[in-house]
Write a protein that holds these residues in place. Sequence first.
Motif, PDB file in Angstrom:
ATOM      1  N   LYS A  79      -1.387   3.651  27.508  1.00 42.36           N
ATOM      2  CA  LYS A  79      -2.616   3.710  26.710  1.00 42.36           C
ATOM      3  C   LYS A  79      -2.587   4.846  25.687  1.00 42.36           C
ATOM      4  O   LYS A  79      -3.344   5.819  25.771  1.00 42.36           O
ATOM      5  CB  LYS A  79      -3.815   3.897  27.643  1.00 42.36           C
ATOM      6  CG  LYS A  79      -4.141   2.675  28.468  1.00 42.36           C
ATOM      7  CD  LYS A  79      -5.458   2.883  29.197  1.00 42.36           C
ATOM      8  CE  LYS A  79      -5.755   1.718  30.122  1.00 42.36           C
ATOM      9  NZ  LYS A  79      -6.859   2.022  31.054  1.00 42.36           N
ATOM     10  N   ASP A  83      -1.419   1.097  21.719  1.00 46.03           N
ATOM     11  CA  ASP A  83      -0.745   1.202  23.011  1.00 46.03           C
ATOM     12  C   ASP A  83       0.700   0.745  22.831  1.00 46.03           C
ATOM     13  O   ASP A  83       0.978  -0.118  22.012  1.00 46.03           O
ATOM     14  CB  ASP A  83      -1.443   0.320  24.053  1.00 46.03           C
ATOM     15  CG  ASP A  83      -2.839   0.833  24.354  1.00 46.03           C
ATOM     16  OD1 ASP A  83      -3.163   1.957  23.899  1.00 46.03           O
ATOM     17  OD2 ASP A  83      -3.608   0.131  25.025  1.00 46.03           O
ATOM     18  N   LEU A 125      -3.283   5.030  33.320  1.00 46.13           N
ATOM     19  CA  LEU A 125      -2.957   4.991  31.887  1.00 46.13           C
ATOM     20  C   LEU A 125      -1.854   3.984  31.549  1.00 46.13           C
ATOM     21  O   LEU A 125      -1.360   3.941  30.436  1.00 46.13           O
ATOM     22  CB  LEU A 125      -2.561   6.396  31.416  1.00 46.13           C
ATOM     23  CG  LEU A 125      -3.701   7.415  31.444  1.00 46.13           C
ATOM     24  CD1 LEU A 125      -3.181   8.841  31.269  1.00 46.13           C
ATOM     25  CD2 LEU A 125      -4.734   7.099  30.359  1.00 46.13           C
ATOM     26  N   SER A 163      -3.579   4.642  22.730  1.00 45.15           N
ATOM     27  CA  SER A 163      -4.781   4.591  21.890  1.00 45.15           C
ATOM     28  C   SER A 163      -5.852   5.581  22.354  1.00 45.15           C
ATOM     29  O   SER A 163      -6.624   6.074  21.554  1.00 45.15           O
ATOM     30  CB  SER A 163      -5.342   3.171  21.881  1.00 45.15           C
ATOM     31  OG  SER A 163      -5.513   2.732  23.208  1.00 45.15           O
ATOM     32  N   GLU A 164      -5.838   5.880  23.655  1.00 42.15           N
ATOM     33  CA  GLU A 164      -6.851   6.829  24.153  1.00 42.15           C
ATOM     34  C   GLU A 164      -6.527   8.259  23.743  1.00 42.15           C
ATOM     35  O   GLU A 164      -7.321   9.167  23.968  1.00 42.15           O
ATOM     36  CB  GLU A 164      -6.937   6.743  25.682  1.00 42.15           C
ATOM     37  CG  GLU A 164      -7.563   5.452  26.130  1.00 42.15           C
ATOM     38  CD  GLU A 164      -7.904   5.445  27.615  1.00 42.15           C
ATOM     39  OE1 GLU A 164      -7.733   6.487  28.288  1.00 42.15           O
ATOM     40  OE2 GLU A 164      -8.337   4.370  28.079  1.00 42.15           O
ATOM     41  N   TYR A 165      -5.342   8.462  23.199  1.00 43.04           N
ATOM     42  CA  TYR A 165      -4.915   9.837  22.900  1.00 43.04           C
ATOM     43  C   TYR A 165      -4.815  10.115  21.399  1.00 43.04           C
ATOM     44  O   TYR A 165      -4.219  11.092  20.990  1.00 43.04           O
ATOM     45  CB  TYR A 165      -3.593  10.135  23.611  1.00 43.04           C
ATOM     46  CG  TYR A 165      -3.843  10.364  25.091  1.00 43.04           C
ATOM     47  CD1 TYR A 165      -3.971  11.653  25.594  1.00 43.04           C
ATOM     48  CD2 TYR A 165      -4.036   9.293  25.951  1.00 43.04           C
ATOM     49  CE1 TYR A 165      -4.257  11.874  26.932  1.00 43.04           C
ATOM     50  CE2 TYR A 165      -4.317   9.494  27.294  1.00 43.04           C
ATOM     51  CZ  TYR A 165      -4.430  10.782  27.770  1.00 43.04           C
ATOM     52  OH  TYR A 165      -4.724  11.005  29.085  1.00 43.04           O
ATOM     53  N   GLU A 166      -5.430   9.237  20.636  1.00 42.02           N
ATOM     54  CA  GLU A 166      -5.330   9.411  19.180  1.00 42.02           C
ATOM     55  C   GLU A 166      -5.847  10.787  18.733  1.00 42.02           C
ATOM     56  O   GLU A 166      -5.179  11.489  17.969  1.00 42.02           O
ATOM     57  CB  GLU A 166      -6.096   8.286  18.473  1.00 42.02           C
ATOM     58  CG  GLU A 166      -5.882   8.319  16.987  1.00 42.02           C
ATOM     59  CD  GLU A 166      -6.397   7.066  16.284  1.00 42.02           C
ATOM     60  OE1 GLU A 166      -6.234   5.952  16.814  1.00 42.02           O
ATOM     61  OE2 GLU A 166      -6.957   7.228  15.188  1.00 42.02           O
TER      62      GLU A 166
END
Length: 500
Positions: free
Chosen positions: A167, A204, A117, A169-172
Amino acid sequence: MAREAFYITTPIYYPNDRPHIGHAYTTVLADVLARWNRLLGKDVFFLTGTDEHGLKLQRTAEKHGVSPKEFVDKMSAIFKSYWEKLQISYNRFIRTTDPDHVETVKLALSKIYSKGLIYKGVYKGWYCTSCEKFYSEGEYIEKDGVKLCPLHLKPLEWVEEESYFLKLSEYEDTVVRALESGIVYPPQYAREVLGRIRKEGLRDVSITRPKERVYWGIEAPWDKSHTIYVWVDALLNYLTAIGYGRDEDRFKRYWSVVHHVIGKDILWFHTALWFAILAMLELPPPRRLLVHGFILCRGVKMSKTIGNIVSIDDLLETYGSSDAVRYLLARFSTFEKDMDYDPDLFRNAYNAELADTYGNLVRRVGVLVRRKLGGVLRRREVDEELARVADEVKHDTMKLMDRYRVSEALVRIFDLLREANAYLNRKEPWRAEDPEPILYNAMEAVRVATNMLAAFMPSTAARLADVYGFRLLGLEELVFGSWESYRVKEAPILFKKLRA
Ligand code: MSP
């Protein structure tokens, strides 16, 4: 049965200067909640501390001609001394230079790194060192072609360097879900962050700095030429203090009930960044994020950089005691809005509420018990009406505190004191043939109110309990009409009236 746990934190403050009343405001609010939960019988862990790494501290120390470590050692001791003056009952004062914290940061980030990540990139952007934050277009203000920090009104610095990114953005979705779940209080702040995420998405973030520029930080475990971004380092303090990676039982016990108290300036970090980091570590978001507004000074946020600071020493001197300062900060606290520090408002509340309502009642009852009863007051028949008011006040106060309505809770406790004053005026114990029942009931009102006020004004409560001869109890045991006998050693003047 194991006692219910309660974990409460303040932000950890940058020790680049001594704390001011903005810091005191957050810390006192958290302390009131900590003490209140102790009165409820809970097993409370209360954390505060200092955020000691990063460029801001590095530069401040350089300016003072000392090493960053020497500088933060001195400054964190100053923070502690102020919290002592304000009777902050923390269980741990964490410093991000503490070895267990450094270890936690390395452990947590290694875990996140090993999940893929974190990646390498180049960061370009406008940076405010006072905020330790990048500002994007639309966020900064421009004056005469110069880009300025919207909070500090100081020129931003252009930074372009190699950096590792997280990262986010992957957890929005995860962050949005947490924001929608109602953990942020008041909810307006969750809406604010949700609005921003909807507009910009979750990008990110850069989480390291090249060591050659920012050497004063924790080394990235996967690349020794980088230090960890101070905000990531700082947020993890909340995990360190309860034994993350070292004591699983303790960690689980407290993490499940964590309440973070913060000012609205650091909302984004405590939601977008923090909720995502927690999810990366497979931890649930905090139970509650309590967000308050700023203390303003003539309409502008108080800050050293702006130079409009009211010092804690000023307040202590003006209002004469740390209890009075704690009372006034809590009394005018608002989570929803900013509060403008208004000396007239503070002085009027001090005089009307602390000196007149509370102080006079205490003094009158004490003087009469000494004069009429030789200082000994025994339990007599309970006045049903006053007992009912006391019960209602206690009930309402508990409900209000449970909903973090700190200021309203204080006002409600004072209803009982006002009622007791009115009761004395009505019953005129100074004329009565048998004044004891009247004085007993008035004293019970003093005791019940004082016991609840112990969360706000701990010295006053302890002092009164001592000179009037009662014991401070847990709220469950606190019942009007149950104290057997009082022995009044003296009738103190708790709060001297202030002149304009
Ligand atoms: N070090 C970071 C926090 C890291 S927490 C993981 C930081 N430190 S700070 O010293 O700038 O303190 C910010 C906090 O101090 C605010 O969130 C708020 O709680 C308090 N306040 C500082 N000035 C304030 C006002 N003028 N008014 C109210 N609170 C303010 O940010």
